[in-house]
Design an enzyme around this catalytic site. Structure first.
Site, short mmCIF file in Angstrom:
data_model
loop_
_atom_site.label_atom_id
_atom_site.label_comp_id
_atom_site.label_asym_id
_atom_site.label_seq_id
_atom_site.Cartn_x
_atom_site.Cartn_y
_atom_site.Cartn_z
N GLY A 196 0.83 -1.19 0.00
CA GLY A 196 0.00 0.00 0.00
C GLY A 196 0.87 1.25 0.00
CB SER A 197 0.09 4.78 -0.78
OG SER A 197 -0.93 5.03 0.16
CB THR A 198 0.95 4.01 4.57
OG1 THR A 198 -0.33 4.52 4.24
CG2 THR A 198 1.50 4.72 5.77
N GLY A 208 0.20 -0.88 6.38
CA GLY A 208 -0.91 0.07 6.45
C GLY A 208 -2.19 -0.69 6.77
CB ALA A 209 -4.90 -0.83 8.44
CD GLU A 223 -1.04 -6.34 2.95
OE1 GLU A 223 -0.68 -5.31 2.38
OE2 GLU A 223 -2.24 -6.57 3.20
CE LYS A 233 -6.10 4.63 5.16
NZ LYS A 233 -4.88 3.90 4.99
CE LYS A 284 -2.56 -5.32 6.12
NZ LYS A 284 -2.33 -4.16 5.23
N GLY A 285 -6.24 -5.09 2.63
CA GLY A 285 -6.36 -5.81 1.37
C GLY A 285 -6.86 -5.00 0.20
O1 LIG Z 1 -3.84 -3.70 2.93
C1 LIG Z 1 -3.21 -3.02 2.15
C2 LIG Z 1 -2.76 -3.54 0.83
O2 LIG Z 1 -3.22 -4.84 0.61
C3 LIG Z 1 -2.83 -1.64 2.50
O3 LIG Z 1 -1.95 -1.68 3.59
C4 LIG Z 1 -4.06 -0.84 2.84
O4 LIG Z 1 -4.94 -0.89 1.73
C5 LIG Z 1 -3.70 0.64 3.13
O5 LIG Z 1 -3.22 1.25 1.97
P1 LIG Z 1 -2.74 2.75 1.94
O6 LIG Z 1 -1.54 2.86 2.83
O7 LIG Z 1 -2.43 3.01 0.49
O8 LIG Z 1 -3.87 3.61 2.43
#
Ligand SMILES: O=C(CO)[C@H](O)[C@H](O)COP(=O)(O)O
Length: 232
Positions: free
Chosen positions: A44-46, A99-100, A120, A138, A111-112
């Site tokens: 994920g981006s974080t 991330g979540a 993960e 979140k 997540k996912g």
């Molecule tokens: O579970 C995930 C990927 O499978 C990510 O950690 C979750 O979607 C959060 O993403 P982001 O940091 O982009 O908000």
């Protein structure tokens, strides 16, 4: 051209929302890195921003770190950043971060969104300590308020899983996740499909009941993991 001259893949695949808090929390993760750490790297981006912050700090402080990536995307980012990688086959993470999509008051997670939930969850289960990097957007009072729950499903079992979930759960919505930039459904790193479901409510036994359905490989409900929430 030398191998090392070939540019890496350091572009995040989508738009990064809430960039400022994500950058701040990425720095908080990077501060935790110690010399010699094997680190499980979420997706994920974080997580993507955090591995960049870790690579920068490791270089500045001359820290040796090894990453266990949870997706192709983050594995490519590690390669571009010069962070060596290994896998759960070879090593156990000293700690991991991720991330979540949603965090409830008991630190249960959805997540996912990025489709990497299976790896993960394996990395999180293997790591003695997990840091979940989020911002206020979140936090929810109960899981499922904003996001659907992703189910990773064996291709052969798609129709079986859809009909069983429909019969056994109060389903509000259910959709096969479709790819962008490719015809057909998303295939996960393991070649499975993803179904996103919205339920009337998520109960304490929802994860156990879902995972008991033949053909569901993993779910995006991360319940009962003793995670530390890092919030910018
Ligand atoms: O579970 C995930 C990927 O499978 C990510 O950690 C979750 O979607 C959060 O993403 P982001 O940091 O982009 O908000």
């Amino acid at each position: 051209m030398e191998w090392s001259d070939v540019p890496g893949h350091l572009d995040w695949s989508g738009e990064i929302t809430n960039l400022e808090p994500k950058l701040k929390v990425a720095e908080l993760v990077a501060e935790r890195v110690r010399d010699g750490d094997t680190i499980g790297v979420g997706s994920g981006s974080t997580a993507f921003l955090a591995i960049q912050a870790i690579a920068k700090r490791a270089k500045e402080k001359r820290l040796e770190v090894v990453a266990i990536p949870t997706s192709v995307e983050v594995g490519l980012a590690c390669a571009a950043l010069g962070v060596p990688t290994t896998s759960l086959v070879h090593a156990r993470p000293d700690w991991c971060f991720d991330g979540a999509d949603e965090v409830d008051p008991d630190r249960n997670l959805i997540k996912g969104r990025g489709g990497a939930l299976f790896q993960e969850k394996l990395v999180m289960a293997a790591a003695p300590e997990t840091f979940i990097c989020v911002d206020d957007s979140k936090m929810v009072t109960s899981l499922g308020q904003k996001h659907a729950i992703p189910l990773e499903v064996d291709v052969q079992a798609l129709r079986l899983v859809e009909s069983t979930v429909e019969r056994e759960f109060p389903v509000k919505e259910m959709a096969l996740r479709l790819a962008k930039g490719k015809d057909g459904p998303v295939l996960t790193e393991r070649g499975n499909l993803l179904i996103d479901i919205r339920l009337e409510s998520v109960e304490s036994d929802t994860q156990a009941r879902l995972i008991a359905i033949p053909g569901i490989v993993e779910t995006g409900l991360f319940m009962g993991f003793d995670v530390t929430i890092l919030k910018a």
